[in-house]
Design a protein around this motif. Structure first.
Motif, PDB file in Angstrom:
ATOM      1  N   LYS A  72      -5.032   5.715 -12.744  1.00  0.00           N
ATOM      2  CA  LYS A  72      -5.478   4.868 -11.640  1.00  0.00           C
ATOM      3  C   LYS A  72      -6.783   4.148 -11.985  1.00  0.00           C
ATOM      4  O   LYS A  72      -6.921   2.933 -11.769  1.00  0.00           O
ATOM      5  CB  LYS A  72      -5.658   5.725 -10.388  1.00  0.00           C
ATOM      6  N   ILE A  91       0.838  -1.205   0.000  1.00  0.00           N
ATOM      7  CA  ILE A  91       0.000   0.000   0.000  1.00  0.00           C
ATOM      8  C   ILE A  91       0.871   1.253   0.000  1.00  0.00           C
ATOM      9  O   ILE A  91       0.609   2.225  -0.725  1.00  0.00           O
ATOM     10  CB  ILE A  91      -0.944  -0.012   1.212  1.00  0.00           C
ATOM     11  N   SER A 127      -2.509   6.471  -4.923  1.00  0.00           N
ATOM     12  CA  SER A 127      -3.653   6.545  -4.001  1.00  0.00           C
ATOM     13  C   SER A 127      -4.030   7.984  -3.703  1.00  0.00           C
ATOM     14  O   SER A 127      -5.213   8.338  -3.636  1.00  0.00           O
ATOM     15  CB  SER A 127      -3.309   5.810  -2.705  1.00  0.00           C
ATOM     16  N   LYS A 131      -4.797  -4.465  -6.068  1.00  0.00           N
ATOM     17  CA  LYS A 131      -6.209  -4.451  -6.458  1.00  0.00           C
ATOM     18  C   LYS A 131      -6.659  -5.800  -7.005  1.00  0.00           C
ATOM     19  O   LYS A 131      -7.799  -6.218  -6.800  1.00  0.00           O
ATOM     20  CB  LYS A 131      -6.448  -3.351  -7.496  1.00  0.00           C
ATOM     21  N   PHE A 149       0.224  -1.264  -7.612  1.00  0.00           N
ATOM     22  CA  PHE A 149      -1.204  -0.950  -7.484  1.00  0.00           C
ATOM     23  C   PHE A 149      -2.062  -2.063  -8.070  1.00  0.00           C
ATOM     24  O   PHE A 149      -3.055  -2.483  -7.456  1.00  0.00           O
ATOM     25  CB  PHE A 149      -1.494   0.373  -8.193  1.00  0.00           C
ATOM     26  N   SER A 192       1.597   4.959  -2.957  1.00  0.00           N
ATOM     27  CA  SER A 192       0.942   6.099  -2.300  1.00  0.00           C
ATOM     28  C   SER A 192       0.699   7.244  -3.275  1.00  0.00           C
ATOM     29  O   SER A 192      -0.277   7.993  -3.147  1.00  0.00           O
ATOM     30  CB  SER A 192       1.807   6.577  -1.132  1.00  0.00           C
TER      31      SER A 192
END
Length: 672
Positions: free
Chosen positions: A393, A374, A381, A453, A449, A378
């Protein structure tokens, strides 16, 4: 045309002309005889003849055109009479030239006849032209009438069509008006019903508000009781051993304390499913609190009594210590042996309430890896102000999650296309998603990422899709297993998400710690808490069941087109470990029976083939030893899952066979 041809033919004497010539010749012969005898040398006839020839010669040389212009038009109507008169006037004066004169008249006559033919021809041509003009005019008039008739028919047809359209329009308008009237009537009736319903709703809301206020007050009371019970339970340490009291064992108090905590938690969940607790529920939880307090008091009294007894014995032993050292040593040995025996027996009778240390270390490593993942994306995000990164994204998230949502057991070829699409995305290749070309190379943090996901989506499918349709576990699991084998980091993130949402997949029972709110603790147990309200127990068990079924399918399936030479990245040995650790831990009401049934129904056949005799020993242990423990803590309202698990155990042990799970993928599936 015939007349013209007759006029243009060679000059020939007609029968009438021959008759005239005969008469002239005969008459001239009769008159010539006397004249020859009396006056043979007269020159008058010669002179007259020469004058006649002169008179006729221009006419013959010029085609008789002067004569034709000099002849009156009245001669055309009575030609024969004119010729006879001319014969009577001319021939007596020029008897010697009768033949020549006759020939001239004949030529005059024939010229008149030819002119007459030309005139008739001209008249006939005029008649023909008039007839043609008349026919042309008639045809033109008929064409005009035809055009007028056609235009009239078209006009009539247009009028008919217009009338039909107007009629249809009027009918449609009438129907529309009728529908509008019906709609207005229905709207009026509906408005009345809505007003009545609104009034009823307001009354119900008022009653519900009052009931909620009372229920919330009771629920707060239950939560406070539960919090106190959990805090009291923390005071009971099952591994507690006083340094001066080797014989004391608090596992009985710990087991009973856990049962009381489970009873209170189950009571709160049951009341939450009904809505709000009743006064009887509050009374039951208060009785449980009193029992927990009594349990703590009994434990403390037992500890105090044991301490007092130990002190007394220590005093006696101190007095005898100087007398008989050997006796003291024997006494110490005799005291230690029963203590060890009692401790071993209790260890067999009591089970763990905490997971093994190695298991917890593994669990924590996976959670740390997920947190690091995570942190690694960043920038993606936190991209609220960067539209370009926000767009990347969204594209990456869709490219990672949409193919997982499309996994089904329709055809093996479709499953392979989905696998290739996910694998290409993780391998850095460009893929098509939503009509756009997407690649993890579009952003430096794109791969991390997508890893996160994708793993999250696999677990969500188990929580939602598999929970509703158990057969969906197998196509999802085989794709997840294949991706796990090629991209191991995805597998670690799948486990991290799975353990966080379903701690029983570790297996791990989170303990209540000081400073932790009740809502947070319920979330740690896997419950969904919204607006301080815990989800219903049936929904909770359904989600846990879906995730355990997905996990059980993953550990036994491999991607058929991958490298079969290597080992499974997370194979059946992990399933055997999970089952063994579950049986070494204290059961939870409703949860343990449900998860064991789901796990064995999906993975039991594979474990049976892998471990054979050891597996059946495990099944006998479950039936003979572990099942009674589950039954002992299960209330009457939680017997459904327990009876289902019991029937499954008895059927499998009776038939010595674990059936193949429904929805498993046969080899023929991959040819579809």
């Amino acid at each position: 045309q015939d007349v013209l041809e007759g006029c243009m033919a060679p000059l020939m004497l007609s029968s009438y002309s021959g008759w005239v010539l005969d008469r002239v010749v005969g008459h001239s012969a009769q008159e010539t005889a006397p004249s020859r005898s009396s006056t043979p040398k007269e020159s008058t006839p010669r002179t007259d003849r020469s004058s006649l020839e002169k008179a006729l010669s221009p006419a013959s040389q010029q085609g008789l055109s002067p004569l034709s212009s000099a002849v009156p038009s009245a001669i055309k109507g009575n030609e024969d009479l004119g010729l006879l008169e001319m014969d009577q006037e001319v021939f007596p004066t020029i008897l010697p030239s009768k033949v020549t004169e006759v020939e001239g008249y004949i030529r005059i006559y024939e010229e008149m006849h030819r002119l007459k033919g030309k005139e008739e021809l001209r008249q006939r041509q005029e008649q023909q032209e008039q007839m043609v003009r008349a026919v042309y005019d008639l045809a033109r008039e008929k064409l005009k009438r035809f055009d007028e008739l056609k235009e009239l028919k078209q006009h009539q047809e247009f009028q008919d069509l217009q009338e039909v359209m107007e009629k249809s329009s009027r009918e449609a308008q009438g129907q529309q008006e009728k529908l509008k009237e019906e709609h207005r009537h229905r709207a009026k009736v509906l408005n009345l019903k809505l007003r009545e319903a609104e009034q009823q709703r307001q009354r119900q809301e008022e009653l519900e508000r009052l009931r909620k206020e009372e229920g919330q007050e009771r629920l707060r009371r239950l939560y406070s009781i539960q919090e106190e019970v959990l805090q009291l339970n923390q005071q009971i340490d099952p591994n507690y051993r006083h340094k001066d009291l080797p014989r004391i064992d608090l596992s009985v108090y710990s087991n009973r304390g856990n049962q009381i905590c489970g009873l209170v938690s189950g009571l709160i969940r049951t009341t939450s499913e009904r809505g709000f607790p009743t006064q009887g529920d509050v009374a039951n939880t208060e009785r449980a609190l009193q029992e927990m307090r009594g349990l703590i008091s009994s434990m403390q009294q037992e500890i105090a009594a044991a301490v007092e007894e130990k002190r007394r014995k220590d005093e006696e032993e101190e007095k005898e210590k100087q007398k008989e050292l050997l006796k003291k040593e024997q006494m110490t040995a005799q005291t230690a042996v029963p203590a060890q025996h009692s401790g071993g027996k209790q260890q067999r009778e009591g089970l763990q309430v905490k997971a093994e240390e190695s298991t917890m270390q593994w669990y924590q490593q996976l959670q740390d890896a997920a947190d690091q993942c995570i942190a690694s994306f960043s920038a993606i995000s936190n991209c609220k102000d960067n539209n370009e990164v926000k767009k990347i994204k969204m594209d990456l998230q869709k490219a990672a999650t949409i193919p997982v949502s499309q996994i089904s057991s329709i055809a093996g070829s479709q499953l392979r296309e989905i696998f290739d699409k996910i694998n290409n995305l993780l391998s850095g290749k460009s893929v098509q998603s939503g009509g756009r070309t997407v690649s993890v190379t579009q952003h430096p943090q794109g791969l991390d990422f997508v890893y996160y996901k994708l793993a999250e989506k696999f677990v969500n499918q188990g929580e939602e899709e598999v929970a509703s349709h158990h057969e969906a576990a197998f196509p999802i699991a085989v794709v997840a297993s294949g991706i796990w084998e090629i991209h191991p980091r995805v597998g670690d993130l799948i486990l991290a998400h799975l353990h966080k949402k379903c701690p029983y997949s570790v297996p791990f029972y989170p303990a209540f710690k000081d400073g932790t709110s009740l809502e947070e603790y319920q979330r740690m147990l896997g419950y969904q808490v919204k607006d301080s309200k815990i989800e219903q127990q049936d929904n909770f068990l359904k989600r846990m069941s879906g995730m355990i079924r997905l996990y059980a399918a993953i550990i036994q399936l491999r991607w058929p087109y991958g490298n079969r030479q290597g080992a499974h990245p997370h194979g059946l040995n992990h399933g055997w470990r999970w089952l063994a650790q579950m049986l070494n831990m204290e059961p939870l009401a409703d949860v343990t029976a449900t998860l064991l049934f789901d796990f064995l129904e999906v993975c039991g056949n594979a474990l049976m083939k892998q471990y054979q005799v050891q597996f059946w020993k495990m099944m006998l242990l479950i039936r003979e030893d572990y099942f009674p423990r589950i039954e002992a803590i299960t209330s009457s309202g939680q017997m459904g899952s327990l009876m289902r698990f019991k029937q499954f155990l008895e059927k499998c042990l009776q038939q010595k066979e674990i059936p193949l799970p429904k929805g498993s993928l046969h080899p023929s599936f991959w040819r579809s």
